[in-house]
Scaffold this motif. Sequence first.
Motif, PDB file in Angstrom:
ATOM      1  N   GLU A  51      17.705  -6.703  -5.717  1.00  0.00           N
ATOM      2  CA  GLU A  51      16.234  -7.840  -6.125  1.00  0.00           C
ATOM      3  C   GLU A  51      17.174  -8.891  -6.180  1.00  0.00           C
ATOM      4  OE1 GLU A  51      14.183 -10.944  -8.400  1.00  0.00           O
ATOM      5  OE2 GLU A  51      13.537  -8.902  -8.744  1.00  0.00           O
ATOM      6  N   SER A  52      18.664  -9.098  -6.421  1.00  0.00           N
ATOM      7  CA  SER A  52      19.583 -10.605  -6.939  1.00  0.00           C
ATOM      8  C   SER A  52      19.864 -10.675  -4.927  1.00  0.00           C
ATOM      9  CB  SER A  52      20.777 -10.245  -7.241  1.00  0.00           C
ATOM     10  OG  SER A  52      19.926 -10.087  -8.767  1.00  0.00           O
ATOM     11  N   LEU A  53      20.535  -9.462  -4.082  1.00  0.00           N
ATOM     12  CA  LEU A  53      20.490  -9.238  -3.056  1.00  0.00           C
ATOM     13  C   LEU A  53      20.124  -9.532  -2.234  1.00  0.00           C
ATOM     14  CD1 LEU A  53      23.578  -8.655  -1.623  1.00  0.00           C
ATOM     15  CD2 LEU A  53      22.627  -5.991  -1.159  1.00  0.00           C
ATOM     16  N   ILE A  54      19.213  -8.991  -2.312  1.00  0.00           N
ATOM     17  CA  ILE A  54      17.972  -9.515  -1.439  1.00  0.00           C
ATOM     18  C   ILE A  54      17.753 -11.366  -1.302  1.00  0.00           C
ATOM     19  CG2 ILE A  54      15.615  -9.442  -0.442  1.00  0.00           C
ATOM     20  CD1 ILE A  54      17.925  -7.163   0.719  1.00  0.00           C
ATOM     21  N   VAL A  55      16.881 -12.164  -2.594  1.00  0.00           N
ATOM     22  CA  VAL A  55      16.990 -13.015  -3.283  1.00  0.00           C
ATOM     23  C   VAL A  55      17.659 -13.760  -2.118  1.00  0.00           C
ATOM     24  CG1 VAL A  55      16.335 -14.753  -4.241  1.00  0.00           C
ATOM     25  CG2 VAL A  55      15.533 -12.735  -4.297  1.00  0.00           C
ATOM     26  N   ALA A  56      19.412 -13.421  -2.614  1.00  0.00           N
ATOM     27  CA  ALA A  56      20.877 -13.958  -1.909  1.00  0.00           C
ATOM     28  C   ALA A  56      20.431 -14.164  -0.350  1.00  0.00           C
ATOM     29  CB  ALA A  56      21.356 -13.434  -2.706  1.00  0.00           C
ATOM     30  N   LEU A  57      20.464 -13.192   0.292  1.00  0.00           N
ATOM     31  CA  LEU A  57      20.048 -13.256   1.848  1.00  0.00           C
ATOM     32  C   LEU A  57      19.231 -13.969   2.439  1.00  0.00           C
ATOM     33  CD1 LEU A  57      21.184  -9.298   2.442  1.00  0.00           C
ATOM     34  CD2 LEU A  57      22.353 -11.207   2.540  1.00  0.00           C
ATOM     35  N   MET A  58      17.589 -14.155   1.733  1.00  0.00           N
ATOM     36  CA  MET A  58      17.116 -14.490   1.956  1.00  0.00           C
ATOM     37  C   MET A  58      17.110 -16.369   2.031  1.00  0.00           C
ATOM     38  SD  MET A  58      14.905 -13.148   4.100  1.00  0.00           S
ATOM     39  CE  MET A  58      13.729 -14.418   3.840  1.00  0.00           C
ATOM     40  N   THR A  59      18.272 -16.984   0.919  1.00  0.00           N
ATOM     41  CA  THR A  59      18.168 -18.246   0.965  1.00  0.00           C
ATOM     42  C   THR A  59      19.119 -18.782   1.975  1.00  0.00           C
ATOM     43  OG1 THR A  59      18.276 -17.456  -1.694  1.00  0.00           O
ATOM     44  CG2 THR A  59      18.942 -19.727  -1.106  1.00  0.00           C
ATOM     45  N   PRO A  60      18.634 -20.262   2.416  1.00  0.00           N
ATOM     46  CA  PRO A  60      19.825 -20.691   2.790  1.00  0.00           C
ATOM     47  C   PRO A  60      21.360 -20.799   2.790  1.00  0.00           C
ATOM     48  CG  PRO A  60      17.661 -21.535   3.538  1.00  0.00           C
ATOM     49  CD  PRO A  60      17.447 -20.988   1.888  1.00  0.00           C
ATOM     50  N   LEU A  76      16.297  -3.724   3.892  1.00  0.00           N
ATOM     51  CA  LEU A  76      17.583  -3.829   3.852  1.00  0.00           C
ATOM     52  C   LEU A  76      18.329  -4.112   5.144  1.00  0.00           C
ATOM     53  CD1 LEU A  76      20.448  -4.403   1.732  1.00  0.00           C
ATOM     54  CD2 LEU A  76      21.001  -1.789   1.930  1.00  0.00           C
ATOM     55  N   MET A  77      17.796  -2.599   6.333  1.00  0.00           N
ATOM     56  CA  MET A  77      18.508  -3.142   7.303  1.00  0.00           C
ATOM     57  C   MET A  77      17.917  -4.260   8.130  1.00  0.00           C
ATOM     58  SD  MET A  77      17.446   0.058  10.486  1.00  0.00           S
ATOM     59  CE  MET A  77      15.318  -0.571   9.952  1.00  0.00           C
ATOM     60  N   LEU A  78      16.889  -4.533   8.237  1.00  0.00           N
ATOM     61  CA  LEU A  78      15.661  -5.955   9.222  1.00  0.00           C
ATOM     62  C   LEU A  78      16.599  -6.564   8.444  1.00  0.00           C
ATOM     63  CD1 LEU A  78      12.102  -4.536   8.360  1.00  0.00           C
ATOM     64  CD2 LEU A  78      13.431  -4.223  10.735  1.00  0.00           C
ATOM     65  N   GLY A 119       0.604  -1.159   0.389  1.00  0.00           N
ATOM     66  CA  GLY A 119       0.058  -0.026   0.211  1.00  0.00           C
ATOM     67  C   GLY A 119       0.916   1.217   0.046  1.00  0.00           C
ATOM     68  N   ILE A 120       1.987   1.505   0.712  1.00  0.00           N
ATOM     69  CA  ILE A 120       3.035   2.744   0.022  1.00  0.00           C
ATOM     70  C   ILE A 120       4.156   2.553  -0.022  1.00  0.00           C
ATOM     71  CG2 ILE A 120       1.910   3.562   2.627  1.00  0.00           C
ATOM     72  CD1 ILE A 120       4.319   2.454   3.545  1.00  0.00           C
ATOM     73  N   GLY A 121       4.333   1.615  -0.649  1.00  0.00           N
ATOM     74  CA  GLY A 121       5.534   1.257  -1.885  1.00  0.00           C
ATOM     75  C   GLY A 121       6.503   0.917  -1.117  1.00  0.00           C
ATOM     76  N   THR A 122       6.701   0.375  -1.720  1.00  0.00           N
ATOM     77  CA  THR A 122       8.377  -0.099  -0.974  1.00  0.00           C
ATOM     78  C   THR A 122       9.926  -0.072  -0.325  1.00  0.00           C
ATOM     79  OG1 THR A 122       8.091  -2.324  -2.438  1.00  0.00           O
ATOM     80  CG2 THR A 122      10.344  -2.458  -1.766  1.00  0.00           C
ATOM     81  N   ASN A 123      10.055   0.268   0.525  1.00  0.00           N
ATOM     82  CA  ASN A 123      10.679   1.136   1.516  1.00  0.00           C
ATOM     83  C   ASN A 123      12.176   0.422   1.562  1.00  0.00           C
ATOM     84  OD1 ASN A 123      12.665   2.889   3.468  1.00  0.00           O
ATOM     85  ND2 ASN A 123      11.673   3.759   3.820  1.00  0.00           N
ATOM     86  N   GLU A 124      13.094   0.194   0.429  1.00  0.00           N
ATOM     87  CA  GLU A 124      14.171  -0.779   0.278  1.00  0.00           C
ATOM     88  C   GLU A 124      15.825  -0.117   1.169  1.00  0.00           C
ATOM     89  OE1 GLU A 124      16.108   0.238  -3.620  1.00  0.00           O
ATOM     90  OE2 GLU A 124      14.123  -0.649  -5.070  1.00  0.00           O
ATOM     91  N   ASP A 125      15.666   0.660   1.665  1.00  0.00           N
ATOM     92  CA  ASP A 125      16.306   1.005   2.989  1.00  0.00           C
ATOM     93  C   ASP A 125      16.345   0.625   3.920  1.00  0.00           C
ATOM     94  OD1 ASP A 125      18.302   2.959   1.147  1.00  0.00           O
ATOM     95  OD2 ASP A 125      17.342   4.307   1.820  1.00  0.00           O
ATOM     96  N   ARG A 154      19.545  -8.871  10.795  1.00  0.00           N
ATOM     97  CA  ARG A 154      19.665 -11.060  11.364  1.00  0.00           C
ATOM     98  C   ARG A 154      20.529 -11.750  10.442  1.00  0.00           C
ATOM     99  NH1 ARG A 154      16.162  -6.801  12.328  1.00  0.00           N
ATOM    100  NH2 ARG A 154      14.463  -7.566  13.804  1.00  0.00           N
ATOM    101  N   SER A 155      20.232 -12.659  10.868  1.00  0.00           N
ATOM    102  CA  SER A 155      21.141 -14.241  10.627  1.00  0.00           C
ATOM    103  C   SER A 155      21.013 -14.994  10.151  1.00  0.00           C
ATOM    104  CB  SER A 155      21.701 -14.666  11.824  1.00  0.00           C
ATOM    105  OG  SER A 155      20.465 -15.421  12.642  1.00  0.00           O
ATOM    106  N   ASN A 156      21.334 -15.432   8.698  1.00  0.00           N
ATOM    107  CA  ASN A 156      20.691 -16.250   7.589  1.00  0.00           C
ATOM    108  C   ASN A 156      19.205 -17.833   8.768  1.00  0.00           C
ATOM    109  OD1 ASN A 156      19.623 -18.674   6.414  1.00  0.00           O
ATOM    110  ND2 ASN A 156      20.302 -16.907   4.859  1.00  0.00           N
ATOM    111  N   ASP A 157      18.956 -17.587   9.689  1.00  0.00           N
ATOM    112  CA  ASP A 157      18.694 -18.545  10.394  1.00  0.00           C
ATOM    113  C   ASP A 157      17.107 -17.424  10.920  1.00  0.00           C
ATOM    114  OD1 ASP A 157      20.094 -21.084  10.406  1.00  0.00           O
ATOM    115  OD2 ASP A 157      20.474 -20.614  12.430  1.00  0.00           O
ATOM    116  N   GLN A 158      17.742 -16.199  11.769  1.00  0.00           N
ATOM    117  CA  GLN A 158      16.678 -15.243  12.160  1.00  0.00           C
ATOM    118  C   GLN A 158      15.784 -15.165  10.253  1.00  0.00           C
ATOM    119  OE1 GLN A 158      18.696 -12.977  13.748  1.00  0.00           O
ATOM    120  NE2 GLN A 158      18.274 -13.547  15.699  1.00  0.00           N
ATOM    121  N   ARG A 159      16.616 -14.829   9.600  1.00  0.00           N
ATOM    122  CA  ARG A 159      16.068 -14.958   8.297  1.00  0.00           C
ATOM    123  C   ARG A 159      14.431 -15.725   7.764  1.00  0.00           C
ATOM    124  NH1 ARG A 159      20.728 -11.623   7.049  1.00  0.00           N
ATOM    125  NH2 ARG A 159      21.939 -13.250   5.615  1.00  0.00           N
TER     126      ARG A 159
END
Length: 308
Positions: free
Chosen positions: A51-60, A12-14, A3-9, A18-23
């Motif tokens: 996008e590539s960076l965030i997907v990588a961070l979200m992958t075990p 990224l901060m969130l 609803g309010i657009g995507t806040n990339e900062d 966090r560790s990968n387990d926390q993600r």
Amino acid sequence: MKGIGTNEDTILMLLTSRSNDQRQDIKAAYKKAHGKDLVSALKSELGGLFESLIVALMTPPVSYDASQLHKALKGAGTDDEVLIEILASRTGEQITNIVNAYKKEFNGKLEKDILGDTSGHYQRLLVILLQALFDAGEGKFGTDEDQFITILGNRRVEHLREVFDAYKKLSGSELEDSIEGETTGNLENLLLAVVKCVRSVPEFFAEGLYKSMREGDYALIWEMSFVSLKHLKENKTDQDRCLIRAGTDDSTLMRIMVSRSEIDMLDIRTCFKKKYGASLYTTIQVLKLLSTFLGFLTRSKTSKPSRK
């Protein structure tokens, strides 16, 4: 995101705090609360390298390595740099987990795919590293390549370091020098990578980061000795050099930063500073600034002059 657009900062901060387990816990909680996959939702809102960076961070981590190897083997041509980097630097236990993850996620055998895309002594050492099993005393070989493979196929690090020391005493030179003199191409690169990882994995990755930032427009940092942006803006010759060198090795930079972030990144930073005389953090920050400025120069040169 809704609803309010995507806040990339904020994203990224969130995620980076966090560790990968926390993600993974966050991903599971999001699925439970919204009935949707968080990674798919992020991909729908983001784009490009971010996008590539965030997907990588979200992958075990194991799945990330498996996906990088699959991409290296199944993409347009074989990305040997990725094969060498991952198989030379991971422990036997990590390799076993990667093989299992590859089979589960891509319904295929990693060894079979490597055999289908490589050949010769290079192929043989890749498979030995993949199997994480090799007796350094096994067999009798005649060629220099076979002798190197016999020595380096053994993953017992402390033993290998003793072998390297003994080799230097007997031959008067480092093993790396002999490898460079007796082998070429992918086999040479793989053998050297294994030796470097035996000596120091953090130093191996510090060098990898340095090389990734010597590609394309990143190379200007080193070539121009950190000249001021004012000079760059006023000097047409150096502007043209910047534009000619445009193009970066972002994939290697991202892969190393993500895959080592929770393993030995502090050690890598220390090795980088010691080896190259600049902090990794500062170097990346300066490169980001330069990249932004190069984008401005590119737009300026390609934009059409206004008609009066």
